[in-house]
Each structure stands twice: as C-alpha cells, then as structure tokens.
Design an enzyme around this catalytic site. Structure first.
Site, mmCIF file in Angstrom:
data_model
loop_
_atom_site.group_PDB
_atom_site.id
_atom_site.type_symbol
_atom_site.label_atom_id
_atom_site.label_comp_id
_atom_site.label_asym_id
_atom_site.label_seq_id
_atom_site.Cartn_x
_atom_site.Cartn_y
_atom_site.Cartn_z
ATOM 1 N N SER A 335 0.852 -1.198 0.000
ATOM 2 C CA SER A 335 0.000 0.000 0.000
ATOM 3 C C SER A 335 0.887 1.248 0.000
ATOM 4 O O SER A 335 2.117 1.150 0.072
ATOM 5 C CB SER A 335 -0.928 -0.008 1.216
ATOM 6 O OG SER A 335 -0.165 0.057 2.403
ATOM 7 N N TYR A 336 0.262 2.420 -0.056
ATOM 8 C CA TYR A 336 0.998 3.686 -0.200
ATOM 9 C C TYR A 336 2.045 3.829 0.909
ATOM 10 O O TYR A 336 1.724 3.726 2.099
ATOM 11 C CB TYR A 336 0.015 4.862 -0.162
ATOM 12 C CG TYR A 336 0.631 6.158 -0.604
ATOM 13 C CD1 TYR A 336 1.159 6.301 -1.881
ATOM 14 C CD2 TYR A 336 0.694 7.258 0.245
ATOM 15 C CE1 TYR A 336 1.736 7.491 -2.303
ATOM 16 C CE2 TYR A 336 1.267 8.457 -0.176
ATOM 17 C CZ TYR A 336 1.786 8.557 -1.446
ATOM 18 O OH TYR A 336 2.360 9.736 -1.854
#
Length: 862
Positions: A335-336
């Site tokens: 994820s980010y």
C-alpha cells in the site's frame, strides 16, 4: 458521449489503474513528450457512457524559482531574496514539455479525474495539472461539476474501483501548505546559501564542497549529528567497580548474580563491600518471585518506522529505502508507503491481505494457523487521517522482486503478520540472594507463548540458562566473589535510525522529506556514512554548526522549524492564512539573516582554525594576465584558480581535469589558457580563465570556453575551429578538438556528442571554405603515406565531413564518457551521411586582417 481525462502521478501508475478500470480492454499510445503514455477505453461515468483517456505526469509539473535576473549570484544582494525578488512557476522539467502534453490531451475533454498520490504533494500537483488543462477543456454548463479527485491507498482492484465510485474534490488548503513550504525553503535557503558560499569560498581553498548550503530543515538535521559528535569529544571516561558473585547450586553448574547496588565509583568503598561479602561462605535465598509478562506485538507500520528498520537492520539509506518502497507500491505489492498512521480503520480487510500470503514458503504455516484460529485485532495506534499503515497487498517471491526489493517487502510482510498475531508471553523468575549484608539478584525468562516472535524471530526472548528450583531460606555455596574494574564509555555517532527518530520527535521535515534532508547533508560533504550506517560530521559540518550556535542558535536548533511545520499544518487544515504565515516567517528569517551577515566574523574565526586560506592552497599552474605571476590551481571542490597577488579567484568547469595548454595566451587579456578534459574517451577544450568568468562578447555567457568563443581571428575560437551544426542537439556546433591527434575528434560545444574521425592523420585543419550542400566548413586532412586510408595512396584530401564520400567510412559518432552520473554513456556508429546543416558563427567567409591588440580590445571587448 463525454470525454473524461484522468491523470496519475507516474506513467506506471496510469497503466495499472487503466488496466483495472478497463478490465484490460484498452488501447495505448505514446504521448507527444515520449515519457507518458495515454490509455483509452470506453465505459460509464456517473451513470452515462463516456470515453476515458488515462495518462500521467512525472511528479511535479511546475517548480518555484526566482525570475531571471534574481538567479544571478553576482548581481543580486541575497537580502533581496526575502521579499523584493519576485518568484514564478516554471516547468519542473522543460524537456518533458508536460504542460503542452497535458493541453493536447485535455483539449475537448468534458471532465477531469485526478489520480495523483493522496498526500499533500499530490494535492499540490492536482492544481498544477488543473492550471494547465482547464483553459483548453470544454466549458461546463453553469452548475455542472467537471473536476473530480480519486482517493486511494493501494493499486488493487478493490481499492481503485472503490475510489472511482466515491470521487471527491482536490484539497486547495493542502496544496497551499506545499506552496508555502516551497517558497519558504527557496527564499530562506537561497539567501543564506548564496551569502555563506560566496563568503567562505572566496576566502578558503580546502572546504571540499561545491556549495555551502543552508536549509531550514537540513541545518537542524546536521545539528543533531554535530551535537552527538560534541558529546563524544567532551566525554571523559570514569572508572567504576562492580561486585560480581557466582554461586554453585549444583556441582557442575554456576549462576552469576547481579549486585543490587549496580556499581561504585569509589574504589575504597567497593573494596570494603568485597571484604564484607568474602566473609560469608554461603548465599541465602531471600525471595523467589514468578511473574507472567507480555511483550507486545508491534504497532502497524508507518513510513518513519519503515525507514528506521531499513537503515538499522537492512543497511539501506533512507533515500534508497523510500525509492524501493515507491517502486513496490507502483507495482501493486504494498500500500501507499508515505503515511504517518499506525492504526488500521475498522473496515480494513485484514483477513484478505493475510490470505494473499498463505502460500509463501517462508510464512505459510504461521498465516494458515492465524486464519484457522482467528486473527487478533492490531493494537490501537495513531490515526493521522492520511493513509492506512504500510501493508503487503499481494504475494511476491524473491525471484520477482530481487535483492533489496525483496528484503524490504519481506520485512513489511513479516511486520504486518506480526501486527495480527498474538503477543509474546513469558514467565519471569526473580531470585533475590543475600551474601552477608549485601543483596544480589538473578533473573530468568521462559517463553510460554511465542506469539508474534515466531514471524519476527529477532524480537524473540533470548534463550537463557534455566534457574535452579529453590525456595526462600535455601543456601547455596559461593563459587567466587570478585571486584570488576570497568570504565564508562562515550556514546557512539548517531545512526540514521536514531537521526530519523530525533527528526520525527522534533517535527523536522515530513515522512516524505526526512530521507531527502539526510541525503542532502551527505551530498554536501557535511557528514560521512560510516560502518553501521553511522553519521560522522566532517570538519566543515562541525564548523558550520558551531558557527550557527555562536551567532544565532535558533538557525540550527529544531525549535523554530518545528514551529513553522505546525503553521504549515494549520494551513493544510484551513486554520491559518497562507499569506500571513508566509509573511510572518519570512520577516523572522530576514531579521535573522541581517544579524547573521553582521556577525559572520564569529563563524569566520572558527573557519580560520580548520581551513587554509586560498593563497596557501593549491599548486601553481598558469599565469595571470594582469600581474603575469603564477595562479594556483585549487583541486578541492569547487576547483578554481586563485591569483594571490591580485586576490582574484576564477571558477573553472567541474568534474574533469585541468592542465596548462601549451603556455598559449588569450589574445584579449593575456591570461595563459588551460585545457579542461573529462578523460580520454570524453570531451576536452581550452579556455581562458578570465573570459570564462567575464564573457568578452555580447553573445557569450559566463562559463563558456574557447569552443564557444566568437572571437573572429583567435586560433582556438569557435569561429576558427567550428565545423557544422551538431547532429543531435539544436543549438550546438561541432568543434574540432585540436589536441586530440592522432585520434582526432570533434565535439559538440553544448551536448555530449563526439565524432571520431581520421584516426592516425598527421594533421587536421578547418578550412575557410564551406560545403555547397550543407554549409558546413570543409576539413583539410594530411595522412602519412604508410597509414593513409585515402583512395589511390593519396595523403591529402579536403572535403566535407558530412557529405564527402571519401570521408564517409572515416567518421564515427559517439557520446562522451562523462565523469558526472547525470551525463549518459553509450555509443553508436554513424550510418551514411550526417546532417551538417548550419554555419559556424563568425565571419569566416570574409576574414579581416587582425588589428593591433588595443584596437581588437576596443572592437570586441564588452
């Protein structure tokens, strides 16, 4: 049918998002700038049929800079940069022509969906894209909405489709906070950097840094490293004594006990305790306590913790770790990676992420056990309201990611599995002994439930010898009692991990900018990275920080920057006025700057102790045209020539070698010429130190060598040695390198193109005549009879390098091998005829007789 333009932050992200939204049914083409692709498909948008165009930018579209004249270090007083100097937004990378590209793709579109990264920088880029695209889009009806913002945290089908179904609006306040930070850093950094660089490089020769930079975040970061260095230097070791006792519960085994007083700094008192305890023959058990203890599983992973672990455990610098994390994110593996949050939202699909890892041989058993027995809710952490913690989004193998990519992914995955595992539980047994009047203790730990330490074995409870079973009142024979002499030791230099912790604690930088600031102080030669990724300040770094402390400690202490960061966050939340924050902060730093300039002698005193003045540095190389004495060549960065008699310093081209050029002199100013070279496979050209710093003609700029000089009659000038227009760049001219024989070459005076020709020729000269076909200068070539490749055993030929069929096989195009990493390498054989269009500047067709020197100066010198 509406046309919807969608813009992501990187080309790879645009492709991934388009693939998900079009379900793989899309057509792709290259954009006009060659860097970004456009992916097109049809679908539905807010209940209507629509044609989608998905493309991207390459990071920031625009960058902030001062307008033209304020970029000159020589013509502008740095104090003017705080308020007088106007700024403007320029294209961040003009070669990409990003604004033109966005306008071409945006023309005729009805709506725009912004898929930029969901952080403050991403919001700022949103408005850069809108500024470029909105003027060319179709005008909406009065109430119709045309601008949409997608919010997502990972490149997974679920997250992307969810973002498309819940489109919001870009956040103007967050974008303004980035604008404010950019302007503050530009104005404050440039003013201080220009002043101290010019001041100190004009006085000292061995600073070994091409730029003595100041940054509102960079300088406090350096301050932490120097503060630790000062503690090490001022540390005075002290001797202390420890009483160590060993008891023998059984014949073969012995148990080492820790003294409850820990240590004594007085030798005589320690000796007294030793004498007292030696009188006892046995150690008596005073108490036995057993307590179940818990080692908590880690909080969910945020950026700062990931960078700390990458540096401390994986040996990766923060900048490198961040680049790898971003690559893993754009490929959809995690994820980010830029988040301050350590708390998972209630609706986060933890089980779904865990199932992805069920087949990896390294942790399959642990994952399957967790899925069947039920996972634990992760610990409640800090919710910063940005992105979920860093989480693995799909399975990967070592072969897929390779090297550092796999090592970072493996840590992120193990950390995630640990957050949903059970805590580690262990039984701690503490036995208290008395030997005479003195108390001693022994502690043992036995793991009862390993919990998360199975997946993170480096956190496991160390295996210890099991303690003997005993009860209060038991007596054990004493094996030995002795006095150990030890010394207090100084702290070690800061590790990157410790520095990241300090920066986060004091609010210096953001999760995204922390790696940049650490990288900057390494690049500027303020600190060096030692073994164990420890940061050791250099002489220059130490003197700078001590100088700031001496003049104005707030320039280096974290307090003032921390306060500015809080103000910037208030702008992002809409609680502070952008213009007021900017004005107030610049006013404070302007006052500090004036005080710093007035008090610079304080820092100069420290510099004098550590560095040599210019006059005492370097080796004699070439003669000054004013006093005809030798000038000294200073090799330390930035390399330059210094005349101690005239007290003048002349800058030189960097990243190459400098030597005297045949003791030849410039016809304009009588300075001896020097030759700059980037190596045997690279470019080389002569230059006059004076003309290089003070351009003699109106069409020349500072930093031009003889290969760009427009003097009409000098034998080293572009007018005499230029052959024709460069075969690759628009503005360059190919100039004969008259020092290159017998491996003759001509090189572009703008880019790094090199044309090798006429190897082993005895002489190569540029003729006053020009080619009828391409207007390039003709070349006269003389070969030795034994080595002549010319037809019919000829030794001389005059012709055009580009058009003459006799010369065609004797010409080869290459790219210069530069020492600087920014320059590309590579080479290629010239195929057939080149484009030799374009004349060299200067009046070679009708050369006039040179006038006497004073007349030449009057005619050509500006």
């Amino acid at each position: 049918m509406k046309t919807v333009l969608m813009v992501a932050e990187k080309p790879s992200l645009a492709q991934s998002i388009a693939k998900i939204l079009s379900r793989g049914n899309m057509s792709s083409r290259k954009g006009l700038n060659g860097a970004c692709s456009v992916h097109e498909y049809t679908g539905s948008f807010i209940g209507q049929g629509a044609h989608f165009k998905m493309t991207s930018v390459c990071g920031h579209v625009m960058t902030l800079d001062f307008i033209g004249k304020y970029n000159s270090w020589d013509k502008v007083d740095p104090a003017e940069l705080f308020s007088k100097a106007p700024t403007e937004k320029k294209e961040a990378n003009p070669k990409l022509t990003m604004v033109k590209f966005l306008q071409v793709e945006g023309r005729g579109c009805d709506c725009i969906v912004l898929w930029l990264d969901c952080d403050k920088e991403g919001e700022n880029i949103c408005f850069e894209v809108l500024d470029a695209v909105l003027p060319v889009m179709n005008k909406p009806r009065s109430t119709e909405r045309t601008i949409y913002r997608a919010k997502f945290s990972s490149i997974t089908d679920t997250d992307i489709c969810n973002a498309m179904n819940h489109l919001g609006e870009p956040n103007r306040n967050e974008a303004l906070s980035v604008d404010a930070r950019q302007e503050l850093d530009l104005r404050i950094g440039c003013a201080f950097t220009r002043f101290q660089t010019k001041y100190f490089q004009g006085k000292y020769g061995n600073l070994d840094s091409s730029l003595i930079s100041f940054g509102p975040c960079q300088t406090p970061t350096l301050g932490f490293c120097v503060e630790r260095h000062d503690k090490i230097q001022s540390f005075k070791p002290e001797t202390y004594w420890v009483l160590q006792a060993k008891v023998n519960p059984e014949k073969e085994s012995s148990l080492t006990l820790d003294w409850d007083r820990v240590r004594m700094f007085d030798r005589e008192i320690a000796q007294m305790f030793l004498n007292i305890t030696k009188m006892a023959k046995e150690a008596k058990v005073e108490s036995v306590s057993k307590k179940e203890k818990v080692k908590q599983r880690p909080l969910a992973l945020n950026t700062v913790e990931m960078l700390r672990v990458a540096s401390a455990a994986l040996g990766m610098g923060p900048q490198h770790a961040m680049q790898i994390a971003e690559r893993l994110y754009t490929q959809g593996y995690i994820s980010y990676p830029r988040t301050e949050t350590t708390h998972y939202p209630e609706n986060f699909d933890l089980k779904g992420c865990l199932r992805q890892q069920a087949n990896n041989p390294y942790w399959a058993e642990t994952v399957k056990a967790l899925l069947s027995e039920g996972i634990n809710r992760p610990r409640k952490g800090h919710d910063a309201g940005d992105h979920p913690p860093i989480t693995p989004m799909r399975a990967a193998t070592e072969a897929e990611l390779g090297g550092d990519g796999w090592r970072l992914y493996e840590y992120i995955t193990r950390h995630f599995i640990a957050t949903v595992s059970a805590d580690c539980k262990y039984l701690q047994t503490t036995i208290s002994f008395s030997i005479g009047p003195e108390r001693f203790t022994c502690i043992g730990k036995v793991v009862t439930s390993p919990g998360f330490t199975e997946i993170m074995p480096w956190h496991s409870i160390p295996l210890e010898e099991s303690l003997p079973h005993c009860e209060k009142g038991d007596l054990f024979p004493i094996g030995e009692i002795k006095l150990l002499e030890k010394q207090t030791s100084p702290p070690d230099y800061l590790t990157e991990a410790e520095l990241i912790t300090l920066m986060e604690k004091h609010g210096i930088g953001t999760d995204a900018s922390i790696p940049v600031h650490i990288n900057n102080i390494c690049q500027r030669n303020y600190v060096t990275v030692e073994s164990g990724r420890r940061l050791k300040p250099t002489n220059l770094g130490i003197v700078l920080v001590h100088g700031y402390y001496k003049i104005d400690a707030e320039l280096v202490l974290p307090t003032i920057r921390s306060a500015v960061e809080k103000q910037l966050n208030l702008i992002a939340l809409g609680k502070a006025n952008y213009h007021q924050v900017l004005e107030h902060t610049l006013d404070i730093f302007k006052r500090k700057f004036h005080y710093f300039v007035d008090s610079i002698a304080g820092m100069d005193e420290l510099m004098e102790v550590s560095f040599s003045p210019l006059a005492a540095t370097g080796k004699p190389l070439s003669r000054c045209g004013k006093c005809h004495r030798f000038m000294k060549y200073i090799q330390a960065k930035p390399s330059r020539l210094h005349c101690s008699h005239c007290d003048d310093t002349y800058s030189l081209p960097q990243n190459g070698t400098i030597k005297l050029y045949k003791e030849l002199r410039c016809p304009l100013d009588d300075f001896e010429l020097v030759l700059w070279s980037s190596g045997s496979r690279g470019k080389s050209y002569p230059l006059c130190p004076y003309c290089y710093n003070h351009p003699p003609f109106r069409d020349m700029k500072k930093g031009m060598g003889c290969n760009e000089c427009t003097h009409p009659t000098c034998q080293h000038s572009l007018s005499m040695l230029g052959i024709g227009q460069c075969v690759e760049c628009e503005n360059g001219v190919l100039v004969l390198d008259s020092t290159s024989g017998p491996k003759w070459k001509m090189a572009c005076n703008k880019c790094n193109v090199i044309v090798h020709f006429f190897e082993n020729a005895h002489k190569v000269r540029v003729s006053p005549e020009t080619c009828d076909l391409c207007d390039a200068a003709l070349v006269d070539v003389d070969f030795n009879k034994a080595k002549s490749p010319l037809p019919g055993d000829e030794t001389q030929h005059s012709g055009c390098v580009f058009c003459d069929p006799v010369f065609q096989d004797l010409v080869e195009l290459k790219h210069a091998a530069m020492r600087h990493p920014m320059h590309r390498g590579g080479q290629g054989k010239r195929q057939g005829r080149g484009r030799g269009k374009g004349r060299r500047p200067g009046g070679r067709l009708n050369p006039k007789k040179p006038k006497d020197k004073m007349a030449a100066l009057a005619a050509y010198f500006v």
